[in-house]
Design an enzyme around this catalytic site. Sequence first.
Site, PDB file in Angstrom:
ATOM      1  N   GLU A 223      34.941  20.921   1.301  1.00  0.00           N
ATOM      2  CA  GLU A 223      34.354  21.031   2.591  1.00  0.00           C
ATOM      3  C   GLU A 223      34.257  19.395   3.367  1.00  0.00           C
ATOM      4  O   GLU A 223      33.641  19.301   4.355  1.00  0.00           O
ATOM      5  CB  GLU A 223      32.940  21.291   2.271  1.00  0.00           C
ATOM      6  CG  GLU A 223      32.545  22.825   2.030  1.00  0.00           C
ATOM      7  CD  GLU A 223      32.421  23.687   3.052  1.00  0.00           C
ATOM      8  OE1 GLU A 223      32.652  23.131   4.331  1.00  0.00           O
ATOM      9  OE2 GLU A 223      31.947  24.850   2.989  1.00  0.00           O
TER      10      GLU A 223
ATOM     11  N   LYS B 155      38.826  20.345   5.776  1.00  0.00           N
ATOM     12  CA  LYS B 155      38.098  21.428   5.352  1.00  0.00           C
ATOM     13  C   LYS B 155      38.895  22.637   5.188  1.00  0.00           C
ATOM     14  O   LYS B 155      39.531  22.942   5.992  1.00  0.00           O
ATOM     15  CB  LYS B 155      36.996  21.348   6.598  1.00  0.00           C
ATOM     16  CG  LYS B 155      36.184  22.606   6.393  1.00  0.00           C
ATOM     17  CD  LYS B 155      34.958  22.582   7.309  1.00  0.00           C
ATOM     18  CE  LYS B 155      34.177  23.711   7.191  1.00  0.00           C
ATOM     19  NZ  LYS B 155      33.362  23.846   6.139  1.00  0.00           N
TER      20      LYS B 155
ATOM     21  N   THR C 259      34.889  27.591   3.643  1.00  0.00           N
ATOM     22  CA  THR C 259      33.689  27.624   4.028  1.00  0.00           C
ATOM     23  C   THR C 259      32.904  28.576   3.464  1.00  0.00           C
ATOM     24  O   THR C 259      33.343  29.277   2.667  1.00  0.00           O
ATOM     25  CB  THR C 259      33.786  28.346   5.713  1.00  0.00           C
ATOM     26  OG1 THR C 259      32.419  28.141   6.395  1.00  0.00           O
ATOM     27  CG2 THR C 259      34.229  29.583   5.714  1.00  0.00           C
TER      28      THR C 259
END
Length: 103
Positions: A72, A19, A22
Amino acid sequence: MNDITFYQRFEADILAGRKTITIRDKSESHFKVGDILRVGRFENDQYFCTIEVLRVSPITLDDLTEQHAKQENMGLEELKEVIRGIYPNKKLFSVIKFRLMLN
């Protein structure tokens, strides 16, 4: 005190480098390139890593792509569903690209 929090379910993906972005609403769009942020768990604010902000750019839900979803570590529809769940009725967001800083 932490500068940014993530739901605990994202911790392993962040720590493994799966990841790398954000997506946040206006209230968390004040970060700038080069910021070094202490990261905590949303549930208990427990610190778990430090990240560096590499890029901040505006985006709408409709403009999200498979590339965003990959960053993500999820599918595009899943990503949109997660964002709608966290930010119902919001339209404009910021994509914050980051890298994990090794201690």
